[in-house]
Enzyme design. Structure first.
Site, PDB file in Angstrom:
ATOM      1  CG  ASP A   1      23.452 -12.859   0.677  1.00  0.00           C
ATOM      2  OD1 ASP A   1      23.221 -14.088   0.748  1.00  0.00           O
ATOM      3  OD2 ASP A   1      23.904 -12.313  -0.343  1.00  0.00           O
TER       4      ASP A   1
ATOM      5  CG  LEU B   1      -1.942  -1.204   1.174  1.00  0.00           C
ATOM      6  CD1 LEU B   1      -2.816  -1.192   2.418  1.00  0.00           C
ATOM      7  CD2 LEU B   1      -2.791  -1.227  -0.085  1.00  0.00           C
ATOM      8  CB  CYS B   2       4.468   1.947  -0.140  1.00  0.00           C
ATOM      9  SG  CYS B   2       4.914   1.776   1.579  1.00  0.00           S
ATOM     10  CG  HIS B   3       1.019   6.642  -2.148  1.00  0.00           C
ATOM     11  ND1 HIS B   3       0.713   6.488  -0.809  1.00  0.00           N
ATOM     12  CD2 HIS B   3      -0.149   6.898  -2.778  1.00  0.00           C
ATOM     13  CE1 HIS B   3      -0.587   6.657  -0.643  1.00  0.00           C
ATOM     14  NE2 HIS B   3      -1.135   6.904  -1.823  1.00  0.00           N
TER      15      HIS B   3
END
EC number: 4.6.1.17
Length: 159
Positions: free
Chosen positions: A128, A75-77
């Site tokens: 990583d 839901l991020c713009h």
């Protein structure tokens, strides 16, 4: 669901409409850390990690993560990010690496998620790149330190 902006009146998730909000200067700063043994930290700081320049690659990964936040968080713009800067600091007292990200934009919504994503991706990249020598590293303390701009004004985390 009063107060939760990503839910409509029926409780369904939706993307917040920011079309009527003014464009303002916004900044967010986030921090996190990767705890590791002193021996692993020495590999990182002395440039002896098999996969190469751990901190340089993590810095680039954090920048890339900030730019891809809208692709990762539903839901991020998507925002016109104007700056992403990461500071990666070896901390022998931890021992480990502290990651701090600053993100800026001129936009209608804040860049908190971009700063948090930058820190998260940088920390994951550190993990990583040296997991072959230490799998028990801990990614910790990821949080928002500062948010400025927009209607809600300034937020600064307590120490």
């Amino acid at each position: 669901m009063s107060g939760l902006t990503h839910f409509d009146e029926s409780g369904r998730a939706h993307m917040v409409d920011v079309s009527e909000k003014p464009v303002t200067a916004r900044v967010a700063v986030a921090r996190g850390a990767v705890k590791m043994s002193a021996e692993t930290l020495a590999l990182v700081t002395e440039g002896r990690a098999e996969k190469g320049d751990v901190l340089g690659v993590a810095r680039l990964a954090g920048i890339m993560g900030a730019k891809r936040t809208a692709d990762l968080i539903p839901l991020c713009h998507p925002l016109p990010i104007t700056k992403v800067a990461l500071e990666l600091t070896a901390d022998p007292a931890l021992p480990g690496v502290v990651v701090e990200a600053t993100v800026k934009t001129g936009g209608q919504t804040g860049v908190e998620m971009e700063a948090l994503t930058a820190v998260s991706v940088a920390c994951l990249t550190i993990y990583d790149m040296v997991k072959a020598v230490e799998k028990g590293m801990e990614i910790t303390g990821i949080r928002l330190l500062l948010k400025e701009g927009g209607k809600s004004g300034r937020f600064e985390a307590s120490a």
